[in-house]
Scaffold this active site. Structure first.
Site, mmCIF file in Angstrom:
data_model
loop_
_atom_site.group_PDB
_atom_site.id
_atom_site.type_symbol
_atom_site.label_atom_id
_atom_site.label_comp_id
_atom_site.label_asym_id
_atom_site.label_seq_id
_atom_site.Cartn_x
_atom_site.Cartn_y
_atom_site.Cartn_z
ATOM 1 N N ASN A 9 0.878 -1.176 0.000
ATOM 2 C CA ASN A 9 0.000 0.000 0.000
ATOM 3 C C ASN A 9 0.911 1.221 0.000
ATOM 4 O OD1 ASN A 9 -1.793 2.059 0.480
ATOM 5 N ND2 ASN A 9 -2.341 1.394 2.564
ATOM 6 N N TRP A 10 1.080 1.799 -1.179
ATOM 7 C CA TRP A 10 2.048 2.905 -1.306
ATOM 8 C C TRP A 10 1.536 4.217 -0.716
ATOM 9 C CZ3 TRP A 10 4.352 2.465 -6.982
ATOM 10 C CH2 TRP A 10 5.022 1.236 -7.091
ATOM 11 N N LYS A 11 0.254 4.267 -0.411
ATOM 12 C CA LYS A 11 -0.361 5.497 0.136
ATOM 13 C C LYS A 11 -0.043 6.688 -0.774
ATOM 14 C CE LYS A 11 -0.208 3.362 4.633
ATOM 15 N NZ LYS A 11 -0.186 3.476 6.069
ATOM 16 N N HIS A 94 -9.652 1.245 4.760
ATOM 17 C CA HIS A 94 -8.385 1.492 5.458
ATOM 18 C C HIS A 94 -8.611 2.497 6.587
ATOM 19 C CE1 HIS A 94 -4.320 2.782 6.308
ATOM 20 N NE2 HIS A 94 -3.920 1.654 5.752
ATOM 21 N N GLU A 96 -6.954 4.935 7.639
ATOM 22 C CA GLU A 96 -6.710 6.347 7.302
ATOM 23 C C GLU A 96 -7.931 6.936 6.594
ATOM 24 O OE1 GLU A 96 -2.962 5.702 5.324
ATOM 25 O OE2 GLU A 96 -2.097 5.138 7.262
ATOM 26 N N GLU A 166 -5.692 -4.752 10.484
ATOM 27 C CA GLU A 166 -4.687 -3.705 10.681
ATOM 28 C C GLU A 166 -4.986 -2.942 11.967
ATOM 29 O OE1 GLU A 166 -2.633 -2.615 6.751
ATOM 30 O OE2 GLU A 166 -4.325 -1.273 6.978
ATOM 31 N N GLY A 172 2.121 2.470 10.765
ATOM 32 C CA GLY A 172 3.083 3.550 10.609
ATOM 33 C C GLY A 172 3.737 3.979 11.918
ATOM 34 N N SER A 212 3.056 -1.853 10.510
ATOM 35 C CA SER A 212 4.494 -1.921 10.784
ATOM 36 C C SER A 212 5.087 -3.306 10.530
ATOM 37 C CB SER A 212 4.807 -1.450 12.211
ATOM 38 O OG SER A 212 4.411 -0.098 12.370
ATOM 39 N N GLY A 233 2.730 -1.069 4.305
ATOM 40 C CA GLY A 233 2.795 0.349 3.963
ATOM 41 C C GLY A 233 4.235 0.776 3.730
ATOM 42 N N GLY A 234 4.833 1.397 4.735
ATOM 43 C CA GLY A 234 6.184 1.970 4.621
ATOM 44 C C GLY A 234 7.209 1.049 3.978
HETATM 45 P P1 PGA Z 1 2.588 0.430 7.640
HETATM 46 O O1 PGA Z 1 1.151 0.623 6.960
HETATM 47 O O2 PGA Z 1 3.125 -0.882 7.133
HETATM 48 O O3 PGA Z 1 3.396 1.602 7.203
HETATM 49 O O4 PGA Z 1 2.361 0.391 9.117
HETATM 50 C C1 PGA Z 1 0.292 -0.464 6.729
HETATM 51 C C2 PGA Z 1 -0.986 0.048 6.116
HETATM 52 O O5 PGA Z 1 -1.423 1.150 6.466
HETATM 53 O O6 PGA Z 1 -1.587 -0.625 5.261
#
Ligand code: PGA
Length: 249
Positions: A9-11, A94, A96, A166, A172, A212, A233-234
């Site tokens: 998930n590149w956001k 998600h 966010e 999640e 994050g 994470s 994500g990251g």
């Molecule tokens: P993260 O994000 O790996 O940076 O914690 C995961 C996500 O939001 O899908």
């Protein structure tokens, strides 16, 4: 046998040049049939990156879609638009989007219906906040998220749904759920699915962990019996890290 996934998930990250470079690096990774790799870049990069990956096993997903089919919804992107450029997956629910963009359960449910109508595979995210975990109520929160999102979805449609657990407190933050904490919730989700759809459906639904997840902790997480991969994500923004996570299986 459940399908395993490692999904990036590149956001809202990377410019187009960086995104294209990352894709060409990822495309060199030796993939196995058993573990699927999916990347979810921003809307603007979907079409060119799908073209770039046209000989590749790597599949492409979107990070969101509209809750309506079409019409006067300025700035929105519909699921059928995504389907028309060969997007295969879409992330819905998600945390966010829930926290920052008003994606309440009702909206999430509508988005899932639109996505399924457009033959997209849904990556449905659920998970509790830190206060919800600390209060001990996290199972109820997840149960409610699952029940409201999946309302009206039948067993055959469930074949197109992947669940991503999640925990919001892990996204994050560098604070991962321990393999035991994650496994406990994944098993709980599977039991809920069994109640809603029966044991066969529950046993064949892929449930991914996100929050994470990185090259160091992926192996222990993926070894848990009910964890079928990760939504990353990251650590999906660097090809070397993403490759190591992929190889943790
Ligand atoms: P993260 O994000 O790996 O940076 O914690 C995961 C996500 O939001 O899908």
């Amino acid at each position: 046998m459940r399908t395993k996934y490692v999904i990036g998930n590149w956001k809202m990250n990377l410019n187009f040049k960086e995104a294209s470079l990352l894709v060409s690096e990822l495309d060199k990774i030796q993939l196995t049939q058993d573990v699927k790799m999916v990347i979810c870049p921003s809307f603007t990069y979907l079409h060119p990156l799908i073209n770039q990956l046209n000989q590749s096993e790597i599949m492409v997903g979107a990070q969101n879609c509209a809750e309506n089919e079409k019409g006067a919804f300025t700035g929105e992107v519909s699921s059928s638009m995504l389907q028309s450029i060969d997007v295969r997956f879409v992330i819905i629910g998600h945390s966010e989007r829930r926290a920052l963009f008003g994606d309440i359960n009702e909206k999430i449910k509508n988005k899932i219906v639109q996505a399924l109508n457009s033959q997209l595979r849904v990556i449905f995210c659920c998970g509790e906040t830190l206060p919800e975990r600390e209060s001990g109520n996290y199972r109820d929160v997840i149960k409610h998220q699952l029940n409201s999102a999946l309302q009206g979805i039948n067993e055959s449609q469930m074949k197109s749904i992947i669940i991503a657990y999640e925990p919001v407190w892990a996204i994050g933050t560098g604070k991962t759920a321990s393999p035991e904490q994650a496994q406990e919730v994944h098993l709980f989700i599977r039991q809920e699915l069994a109640t809603l759809y029966g044991t066969d459906c529950a046993a064949s639904t892929s449930i991914l962990y996100g929050g994470s997840c990185n090259a160091e902790n992926a192996k222990d997480l993926f070894q848990q019996p009910d964890i079928d991969g990760g939504l990353i994500g990251g650590a999906s923004l660097k090809s070397h890290d993403f490759e190591r996570i992929y190889q943790s299986f």
